[in-house]
Design a protein around this motif. Structure first.
Motif, short mmCIF file in Angstrom:
data_model
loop_
_atom_site.label_atom_id
_atom_site.label_comp_id
_atom_site.label_asym_id
_atom_site.label_seq_id
_atom_site.Cartn_x
_atom_site.Cartn_y
_atom_site.Cartn_z
N LYS A 2 0.80 -1.16 -0.02
CA LYS A 2 0.01 0.02 -0.08
C LYS A 2 0.70 1.09 -0.08
CE LYS A 2 -4.06 -1.66 2.57
NZ LYS A 2 -4.89 -1.58 3.79
N PHE A 102 -4.87 7.85 1.59
CA PHE A 102 -5.18 7.91 2.78
C PHE A 102 -4.75 6.58 3.55
CE2 PHE A 102 -8.17 11.30 3.98
CZ PHE A 102 -8.41 11.79 2.49
N GLY A 103 -4.29 6.71 4.87
CA GLY A 103 -4.42 5.63 5.70
C GLY A 103 -5.48 4.96 6.05
N THR A 104 -5.45 3.80 6.63
CA THR A 104 -6.87 3.23 6.94
C THR A 104 -7.49 3.64 8.28
OG1 THR A 104 -5.60 1.33 8.06
CG2 THR A 104 -6.40 0.94 5.91
N GLY A 105 -6.54 4.30 9.12
CA GLY A 105 -7.24 5.09 10.53
C GLY A 105 -6.80 4.27 11.54
N TYR B 35 -16.22 10.11 -1.85
CA TYR B 35 -15.44 9.08 -1.36
C TYR B 35 -16.32 7.81 -0.98
CZ TYR B 35 -11.39 12.11 -1.08
OH TYR B 35 -10.14 13.02 -1.29
N GLN B 37 -15.89 4.81 2.05
CA GLN B 37 -14.95 4.33 3.27
C GLN B 37 -15.47 2.81 3.61
OE1 GLN B 37 -15.11 6.47 6.86
NE2 GLN B 37 -12.75 6.52 7.08
N GLY B 40 -10.77 -1.39 6.81
CA GLY B 40 -9.57 -1.75 6.21
C GLY B 40 -9.05 -1.60 4.92
N MET B 41 -9.86 -0.30 4.39
CA MET B 41 -9.54 0.14 3.11
C MET B 41 -9.24 1.34 2.94
SD MET B 41 -9.67 -2.39 1.02
CE MET B 41 -9.76 -1.83 -0.73
N GLY B 42 -9.51 2.45 4.25
CA GLY B 42 -9.46 3.70 4.17
C GLY B 42 -10.40 4.40 3.25
N LEU B 43 -10.09 5.67 3.00
CA LEU B 43 -11.05 6.57 2.05
C LEU B 43 -10.52 6.32 0.63
CD1 LEU B 43 -11.32 9.80 4.44
CD2 LEU B 43 -13.44 8.52 3.40
N LEU B 45 -11.20 7.73 -3.46
CA LEU B 45 -11.95 8.67 -4.42
C LEU B 45 -12.88 7.79 -5.39
CD1 LEU B 45 -12.02 11.71 -4.70
CD2 LEU B 45 -10.50 11.47 -6.20
N PHE B 90 -18.81 9.77 1.58
CA PHE B 90 -18.50 10.98 1.99
C PHE B 90 -18.28 11.96 0.79
CE2 PHE B 90 -18.31 10.21 6.45
CZ PHE B 90 -17.79 9.05 6.68
#
Lengths: 112, 114
Positions: A2, A102-105, B35, B37, B40-43, B45, B90
Motif C-alpha cells: 500500500k 489515506f491511511g486506514t485509520g 469518497y 470508506q 480496512g481500506m481507508g477512504l 476517491l 462521503f
C-alpha cells in the motif's frame, strides 16, 4: 504494498497520557501530509496540515514528518476523553486534494 | 454556515435498484469530491469535480456516475446497485490554503445493498 500504512489499533490510553500515532509511506514524492480526526458516525475533519519535513504544533497536538524515513507521527499531549476517535493520515505529492492517499485509520480510546 | 451536507443519512437498497446521493456545500468552493470508506481500506476517491461543469474519475469509479449540478451541488448516482457498493459515502469540498488544498467533509451516507 500500500502507498500508506497505518496501524489500525485499537489503542486505549488513560486520560492525561501522551499518545503517538504513526504512518509510513512508500512514495518519496509525497510532500503534503495531513492528519484527520473522525468521530464515530461522522465525517473526517482536518486536524493538522504540514508541508515537507519538520514539526508543527497546535495546542496539544504535534505533527512530525521524517521524509528520510518516510514516517509521519501525530502526538497528542495530555489526552482527553474527547480525543477518542479514529485518526486518519493522508498525504499527496503535489497538494491537490484529488490525489490524496489515506491511511486506514487508528482507533483511539482515552479512558477517564 | 452548514458546511457540507449530504442526504440521505442512511439507505437500504436491493440489488439492481438505483439511487442518487445528494451533496451540497455553502462555502463557495470550486472543487468537490465523492469518497467511499470501507473497513480496512481507508477512504477511496470515486469521482471529483474541479469546477462547475467538469468531472473526473478517481480511484474506484466503476458502477457510479456523477453530476456537478452547479457550484454548490455534486450528486453521485448508482444506476444498478450491487452488494459490493455497501459502504459509507462521503462528499467533500476543498479550498486552496497556502501551499495545498484543505478538504471539508460531509457527515456521510450509510448505504446497505442487499
Amino acid at each position: 504494498q500500500k502507498e500508506v500504512e497505518q496501524d489500525p489499533g485499537p489503542l486505549s490510553v488513560p486520560e492525561g497520557a501522551i499518545v503517538s500515532l504513526n504512518c509510513t509511506y512508500s512514495n518519496s514524492a509525497f510532500q503534503y501530509f495531513m492528519w484527520y480526526r473522525q468521530y464515530s458516525r461522522k465525517g473526517p475533519e482536518l486536524l493538522m496540515y504540514t508541508y515537507s519535513s519538520g514539526n508543527k504544533e497546535d495546542g496539544r497536538f504535534t505533527a512530525q514528518v521524517d521524509k528520510s524515513s518516510k514516517y509521519i507521527s501525530l502526538f497528542i499531549r495530555d489526552s482527553q476523553p474527547s480525543d477518542s476517535a479514529t485518526y486518519l493520515c493522508a498525504m499527496s505529492a503535489w497538494g491537490g486534494a484529488n490525489n490524496l492517499f489515506f491511511g486506514t485509520g487508528t482507533r483511539l480510546t482515552v479512558i477517564p | 454556515n452548514a458546511g457540507v451536507t449530504q442526504t440521505p443519512k442512511f439507505q437500504v437498497l436491493k440489488t439492481g435498484q438505483s439511487m442518487t446521493l445528494q451533496c451540497a456545500q455553502d462555502m463557495n468552493h470550486n472543487s468537490m469530491y465523492w469518497y467511499r470508506q470501507d473497513p480496512g481500506m481507508g477512504l477511496r476517491l470515486i469521482y471529483y469535480s474541479a469546477s462547475e461543469g467538469t468531472t473526473d474519475k478517481g480511484e474506484v469509479p466503476n458502477g457510479y456516475n456523477v453530476s456537478r449540478l452547479n457550484k454548490r451541488e455534486f450528486s453521485l448516482r448508482l444506476e444498478s446497485a450491487a452488494p459490493s457498493q455497501t459502504s459509507v459515502y462521503f462528499c467533500a469540498s476543498s479550498e486552496l490554503q497556502g501551499t495545498g488544498e484543505t478538504q471539508y467533509f460531509g457527515p456521510g451516507t450509510r448505504l446497505l445493498v442487499l
